[in-house]
Motif scaffolding. Structure first.
Motif, PDB file in Angstrom:
ATOM      1  N   LEU A  32       0.929  -1.144  -0.009  1.00 56.50           N
ATOM      2  CA  LEU A  32       0.013   0.114   0.064  1.00 56.50           C
ATOM      3  C   LEU A  32       0.931   1.354   0.036  1.00 56.50           C
ATOM      4  O   LEU A  32       1.538   1.528   0.934  1.00 56.50           O
ATOM      5  N   ASP A  33       1.147   1.849  -1.030  1.00 56.94           N
ATOM      6  CA  ASP A  33       1.677   3.196  -1.085  1.00 56.94           C
ATOM      7  C   ASP A  33       0.680   4.541  -1.274  1.00 56.94           C
ATOM      8  O   ASP A  33      -0.557   4.185  -1.103  1.00 56.94           O
ATOM      9  N   ASP A  34       1.352   5.336  -1.443  1.00 54.29           N
ATOM     10  CA  ASP A  34       0.547   6.899  -1.343  1.00 54.29           C
ATOM     11  C   ASP A  34      -0.397   6.589  -2.551  1.00 54.29           C
ATOM     12  O   ASP A  34      -1.692   7.270  -2.357  1.00 54.29           O
ATOM     13  N   ALA A  35      -0.197   6.237  -3.796  1.00 49.90           N
ATOM     14  CA  ALA A  35      -0.757   6.344  -4.853  1.00 49.90           C
ATOM     15  C   ALA A  35      -2.036   5.477  -4.916  1.00 49.90           C
ATOM     16  O   ALA A  35      -3.222   5.821  -5.232  1.00 49.90           O
ATOM     17  N   ALA A  36      -1.810   4.110  -4.168  1.00 48.19           N
ATOM     18  CA  ALA A  36      -2.934   3.279  -3.865  1.00 48.19           C
ATOM     19  C   ALA A  36      -4.007   4.061  -3.011  1.00 48.19           C
ATOM     20  O   ALA A  36      -5.224   3.733  -2.999  1.00 48.19           O
ATOM     21  N   ALA A  37      -3.606   4.386  -1.873  1.00 46.31           N
ATOM     22  CA  ALA A  37      -4.247   4.970  -0.832  1.00 46.31           C
ATOM     23  C   ALA A  37      -5.070   6.157  -1.269  1.00 46.31           C
ATOM     24  O   ALA A  37      -6.113   6.265  -1.198  1.00 46.31           O
ATOM     25  N   ALA A  38      -4.423   7.113  -2.307  1.00 50.54           N
ATOM     26  CA  ALA A  38      -5.165   8.082  -2.810  1.00 50.54           C
ATOM     27  C   ALA A  38      -6.226   7.517  -3.754  1.00 50.54           C
ATOM     28  O   ALA A  38      -7.246   8.301  -3.796  1.00 50.54           O
ATOM     29  N   SER A  39      -6.242   6.649  -4.499  1.00 46.04           N
ATOM     30  CA  SER A  39      -7.121   5.898  -5.251  1.00 46.04           C
ATOM     31  C   SER A  39      -8.488   5.331  -4.578  1.00 46.04           C
ATOM     32  O   SER A  39      -9.480   5.666  -5.002  1.00 46.04           O
TER      33      SER A  39
END
Length: 318
Positions: A41-48
């Motif tokens: 879980l990175d920032d891009a996935a969390a933002a999605s």
């Protein structure tokens, strides 16, 4: 507003489209919260996830959770049910998702509904059953409703949520460790979308005539950015790989657009695609049962019709 848990479907840390669909559906039923099991879980996935309304993102990223098959996801969800008392749990209706749902139902002493194509307020689910011949409305009467949803049943709509990350610590039971992952092989992928999740599917059947005939099917699919499907008759004949079979003994699809070419419309095939939003049929037999499902139908030789359609699409998209 009661919390609705959504099990995240992801591939190599990238959130899959079906998760956005589930979060969109969850927003109509309560407060959506995503559940991420495993690392990546990175920032891009969390933002999605936040983009489509996730108020909370429950993150269980222990190394153990990736070493064992299926069971850890059920245990994480069971723990969250016990701690958070959510209104329901929504899971993608694929092979793994349905197994997770079944295990979770046992662990939480709850009812489970699979292959829903819609869920209305009050968690009344709509299903297509008995080979697609009957539409039923079902509701869980015990415990926390656990519902698996077919991909493409809901159009994803963005609506920002807080996306607050909440760490979840889970100690796996001995039974969850009985099936261990010993290796992983990345599936070879072409440029087309995954069949079960594609918004557009172009399929060929017995009328294609031979393996070479699927060339026109693939050309049409590529012009639309679609996935390619096939009937059982075509796959049994060896004209197209079995993993692309659509039907009762193949994959169930529910795209926005389904184009059936040279497919007569046996009940087994119809059971796997008749919840498609718009169905186009091309067949030279005007009496083919597939026309009963068609929103639009063309009576004609697919080798004359499909290339013309492909060329016209290319003109309009070039």
């Amino acid at each position: 507003m009661a919390e609705v848990l959504v099990l995240v479907e992801q591939l190599d840390g990238s959130v899959k489209k079906v998760t956005s669909e589930l979060l969109t559906l969850a927003r109509s039923l309560g407060e959506p919260s995503a559940v991420w099991v495993g690392g990546g879980l990175d920032d891009a996935a969390a933002a999605s996830l936040a983009e489509f309304g996730a108020a909370n993102i429950y993150v269980a990223d222990s190394a153990d959770l990736s070493e064992f098959a299926v069971a850890p996801k059920a245990e994480v969800l069971a723990q969250l049910i016990a701690e958070k008392s959510p209104a329901a749990v929504l899971i993608a209706s694929n092979a793994e998702g349905k197994e997770v749902a079944g295990r979770l139902a046992v662990k939480s002493n709850s009812g489970v509904i699979t292959d829903a194509v819609a869920v209305d307020p009050g968690f009344v689910a709509t299903q297509s059953v008995f080979g697609g011949s009957t539409v039923v409305h079902s509701k869980v009467t015990k415990g926390t409703p656990i519902i698996t949803i077919r991909p493409n049943s809901v159009a994803p709509e963005a609506a920002a949520g807080a996306g607050t990350k909440v760490a979840v610590s889970v100690s796996l039971s001995d039974s969850a460790k009985k099936a261990k992952v010993t290796g992983r092989t990345v599936a070879a992928k072409g440029g087309r979308p995954e069949l079960a999740e594609a918004a557009i599917v172009v399929s060929g059947g017995r009328g294609v005539g031979a393996a070479e005939g699927f060339g026109v099917i693939e050309s049409l699919a590529d012009s639309l950015g679609a996935a390619v499907g096939a009937s059982r008759a075509a796959t049994d004949a060896g004209w197209y790989p079995h993993q692309y079979q659509v039907g009762q003994t193949g994959k169930t699809v529910s795209p926005q657009l389904y184009i059936a070419n040279g497919i007569s419309g046996a009940i087994q095939h119809r059971a796997g695609m008749q919840t498609s939003k718009t169905i186009v049929v091309v067949n030279k037999d005007a009496e083919a049962p597939m026309f009963e499902l068609a929103d639009y139908g063309v009576v004609g030789d697919l080798f004359a019709v499909v290339p013309q359609l492909t060329e016209e699409i290319k003109k309009r998209t070039s």
